[in-house]
Design an enzyme around this catalytic site. Structure first.
Site, PDB file in Angstrom:
ATOM      1  CB  CYS A 141      -0.886   0.041   1.244  1.00 50.08           C
ATOM      2  SG  CYS A 141      -1.851  -1.442   1.585  1.00 50.08           S
ATOM      3  CG  HIS A 188      -2.081   5.065  -1.286  1.00 51.97           C
ATOM      4  ND1 HIS A 188      -2.699   5.950  -2.141  1.00 51.97           N
ATOM      5  CD2 HIS A 188      -2.673   3.859  -1.517  1.00 51.97           C
ATOM      6  CE1 HIS A 188      -3.635   5.323  -2.837  1.00 51.97           C
ATOM      7  NE2 HIS A 188      -3.641   4.053  -2.478  1.00 51.97           N
ATOM      8  NE  ARG A 242     -10.750   4.130  -3.749  1.00 50.49           N
ATOM      9  CZ  ARG A 242      -9.986   3.990  -4.840  1.00 50.49           C
ATOM     10  NH1 ARG A 242      -9.591   2.811  -5.234  1.00 50.49           N
ATOM     11  NH2 ARG A 242      -9.641   5.040  -5.545  1.00 50.49           N
ATOM     12  CB  CYS A 294      -6.276  -0.607  -3.217  1.00 47.57           C
ATOM     13  SG  CYS A 294      -6.545   1.134  -3.671  1.00 47.57           S
TER      14      CYS A 294
HETATM   15  C1  HEC Z   1      -0.628   0.365  -7.637  1.00 47.92           C
HETATM   16  C2  HEC Z   1      -0.895   1.487  -6.764  1.00 47.92           C
HETATM   17  C3  HEC Z   1      -1.794   1.264  -5.547  1.00 47.92           C
HETATM   18  C4  HEC Z   1      -1.587   0.415  -4.496  1.00 47.92           C
HETATM   19  C5  HEC Z   1      -0.449  -0.568  -4.328  1.00 47.92           C
HETATM   20  C6  HEC Z   1      -2.645   0.682  -3.563  1.00 47.92           C
HETATM   21  N1  HEC Z   1      -3.467   1.650  -4.035  1.00 47.92           N
HETATM   22 FE1  HEC Z   1      -4.942   2.587  -2.997  1.00 47.92          FE
HETATM   23  N2  HEC Z   1      -5.347   3.759  -4.644  1.00 47.92           N
HETATM   24  C7  HEC Z   1      -4.677   3.708  -5.833  1.00 47.92           C
HETATM   25  C8  HEC Z   1      -5.266   4.656  -6.765  1.00 47.92           C
HETATM   26  C9  HEC Z   1      -4.817   4.913  -8.196  1.00 47.92           C
HETATM   27  C10 HEC Z   1      -6.322   5.286  -6.069  1.00 47.92           C
HETATM   28  C11 HEC Z   1      -7.245   6.410  -6.606  1.00 47.92           C
HETATM   29  C12 HEC Z   1      -6.491   7.723  -6.583  1.00 47.92           C
HETATM   30  C13 HEC Z   1      -6.106   8.097  -5.187  1.00 47.92           C
HETATM   31  O1  HEC Z   1      -6.942   8.624  -4.427  1.00 47.92           O
HETATM   32  O2  HEC Z   1      -4.962   7.780  -4.785  1.00 47.92           O
HETATM   33  C14 HEC Z   1      -6.317   4.714  -4.728  1.00 47.92           C
HETATM   34  C15 HEC Z   1      -7.169   5.114  -3.707  1.00 47.92           C
HETATM   35  C16 HEC Z   1      -7.134   4.626  -2.409  1.00 47.92           C
HETATM   36  C17 HEC Z   1      -7.940   5.132  -1.333  1.00 47.92           C
HETATM   37  C18 HEC Z   1      -8.972   6.248  -1.431  1.00 47.92           C
HETATM   38  C19 HEC Z   1      -8.322   7.574  -1.178  1.00 47.92           C
HETATM   39  C20 HEC Z   1      -9.303   8.699  -1.035  1.00 47.92           C
HETATM   40  O3  HEC Z   1      -8.856   9.857  -0.856  1.00 47.92           O
HETATM   41  O4  HEC Z   1     -10.506   8.471  -1.024  1.00 47.92           O
HETATM   42  C21 HEC Z   1      -7.621   4.407  -0.225  1.00 47.92           C
HETATM   43  C22 HEC Z   1      -8.220   4.563   1.140  1.00 47.92           C
HETATM   44  C23 HEC Z   1      -6.596   3.452  -0.615  1.00 47.92           C
HETATM   45  N3  HEC Z   1      -6.322   3.620  -1.943  1.00 47.92           N
HETATM   46  C24 HEC Z   1      -6.027   2.530   0.241  1.00 47.92           C
HETATM   47  C25 HEC Z   1      -5.093   1.576  -0.166  1.00 47.92           C
HETATM   48  C26 HEC Z   1      -4.602   0.521   0.697  1.00 47.92           C
HETATM   49  C27 HEC Z   1      -4.988   0.306   2.134  1.00 47.92           C
HETATM   50  C28 HEC Z   1      -3.734  -0.215  -0.049  1.00 47.92           C
HETATM   51  C29 HEC Z   1      -3.044  -1.511   0.322  1.00 47.92           C
HETATM   52  C30 HEC Z   1      -3.912  -2.622   0.629  1.00 47.92           C
HETATM   53  C31 HEC Z   1      -3.649   0.416  -1.353  1.00 47.92           C
HETATM   54  N4  HEC Z   1      -4.502   1.479  -1.387  1.00 47.92           N
HETATM   55  C32 HEC Z   1      -2.794   0.028  -2.364  1.00 47.92           C
HETATM   56  C33 HEC Z   1      -3.567   2.933  -6.115  1.00 47.92           C
HETATM   57  C34 HEC Z   1      -2.996   2.015  -5.269  1.00 47.92           C
END
Ligand code: HEC
Length: 271
Positions: free
Chosen positions: A185, A189, A228, A232
Site C-alpha cells: 500500500c 500511497h 476501497r 486496491c
Molecule cells: C498500484 C498502486 C496502488 C496500491 C499498491 C494501492 N493503491 Fe490505494 N489507490 C490507488 C489509486 C490509483 C487510487 C485512486 C487515486 C487516489 O486517491 O490515490 C487509490 C485510492 C485509495 C484510497 C482512497 C483515497 C481517497 O482519498 O478516497 C484508499 C483509502 C486506498 N487507496 C487505500 C489503499 C490501501 C490500504 C492499499 C493496500 C492494501 C492500497 N490502497 C494500495 C492505487 C494504489
C-alpha cells in the site's frame, strides 16, 4: 531541515492522547509528506489527491459548489438510521461521538471495533437481518453518521499491549509487499504519492480516512473504506481479504490512526 522539524513539532500536539508509537509513526509520515510537498498544509490532507493536484481540485470544488451526487443518499442514510432503530443501540446513541470513537480496540473481545462493525451488529439486533459491509445501506448510514461529526478530529487511541499488537499487524500489512506486482500500500500511497499511476494521481495515505465512506464516480455511489481497500487489493492482484475481518479491521485501525488530528469532512467525492 530546521524548519521542517518546527512544523512537525507544531503538529505533534494535535496527536494528543495517542500512544508514543502512533505519535512517532505519524510524525514520520507527516515529516515525509512535508518534505515531499512543503507547500501543502497539514489540514489540507483531508482532501486526498486534490491536495496534490490542482487540476482535479478545480473539478472537486465545482462538484462541492453544486449539489454533490451523494447528498440524497446521505440524507436517506439518516432516515434509515432511525427507521431501523439504530439510534436505540447504546454505541450509536450519539452518532457524532460514535464516529470519533471508532475504530477502537475493545479489551473485552481483544479486537478492533469499527463503526461499520457496530452498524452490522446493531442492525442485526434491531431487525434480525444481516447488513452488508461495503455499499448501499451500510455506506449511506455510515456516511450520515460521519456527517454528524464533520469538523471534529480523527482521534484513534492505541493503548496497551494488545491494542498495539493489532495496530502493528495493520501497519505491517500496509507496508508489506504482496500480490502479483509485489507491491505494498505504501509503495503507492507513500513513496509514489503525487505521481501518476495510469490515469490517476496517487493520493497520500495521510488523511485517507477523513471522508469515509466515500462517493466514487466510478462506483456511481458510496462505498465504505474497506470496500476501497478491497478495490486496491484487486488492482494489486493480491489475495482478497473480507471486509470486517480481523485483518481488515487492524489495517483500518492503523490507517485511521495515521489521520489523527485531521478534520472529519463531509466532502466525500472522489473519482
Ligand atoms: C498500484 C498502486 C496502488 C496500491 C499498491 C494501492 N493503491 Fe490505494 N489507490 C490507488 C489509486 C490509483 C487510487 C485512486 C487515486 C487516489 O486517491 O490515490 C487509490 C485510492 C485509495 C484510497 C482512497 C483515497 C481517497 O482519498 O478516497 C484508499 C483509502 C486506498 N487507496 C487505500 C489503499 C490501501 C490500504 C492499499 C493496500 C492494501 C492500497 N490502497 C494500495 C492505487 C494504489
Amino acid at each position: 531541515m530546521k524548519k521542517l522539524i518546527t512544523v512537525v513539532a507544531g503538529i505533534g500536539f494535535l496527536v494528543g492522547a495517542a500512544s508514543a508509537d502512533v505519535a512517532s509513526d505519524q510524525k514520520d509520515l507527516i515529516g515525509y509528506f512535508k518534505a515531499l510537498k512543503p507547500n501543502v498544509e497539514f489540514a489540507d490532507y483531508t482532501n486526498g489527491v486534490y491536495a496534490y493536484d490542482a487540476g482535479s481540485r478545480d473539478q472537486f470544488e465545482e462538484i462541492l459548489d453544486g449539489i454533490p451526487p451523494y447528498e440524497e443518499a446521505v440524507e436517506k442514510g439518516g432516515k434509515e438510521f432511525v427507521k431501523f432503530g439504530l439510534n436505540k443501540c447504546a454505541a450509536l446513541k450519539d452518532p457524532a461521538a460514535a464516529r470519533v470513537k471508532h475504530p477502537y480496540f475493545d479489551e473485552a473481545t481483544q479486537k478492533v471495533v469499527t463503526l461499520e462493525g457496530v452498524l452490522k451488529a446493531c442492525y442485526l439486533e434491531q431487525t434480525g437481518k444481516k447488513l452488508g459491509s461495503n455499499k448501499g445501506k451500510i455506506a449511506r448510514i455510515s456516511a450520515w453518521i460521519s456527517d454528524q461529526a464533520a469538523g471534529e478530529k480523527v482521534n484513534v487511541k492505541v493503548e496497551g499491549a494488545a491494542a498495539n499488537a493489532a495496530y502493528n499487524q495493520g501497519k505491517a500489512y500496509f507496508y508489506g509487499k504482496r500480490g502479483e506486482f509485489n507491491m505494498s500500500c505504501a509503495d503507492c500511497h507513500v513513496y509514489n504519492a503525487g505521481k501518476k499511476a495510469r490515469a490517476d494521481i496517487l493520493s497520500p495515505a495521510l488523511g485517507h480516512t477523513t471522508h469515509v465512506p466515500m462517493y466514487r464516480a466510478k462506483w456511481a455511489g458510496l462505498g465504505t473504506l474497506q470496500r476501497r481497500y478491497g478495490g486496491c487489493l484487486k488492482n494489486m492482484r493480491a489475495k482478497p481479504i473480507s471486509s470486517q475481518s480481523e485483518l481488515m479491521n487492524n489495517l483500518e485501525y492503523f490507517h485511521q490512526a495515521m489521520s489523527n488530528g485531521l478534520e472529519i469532512t463531509d466532502a466525500r467525492y472522489r473519482k
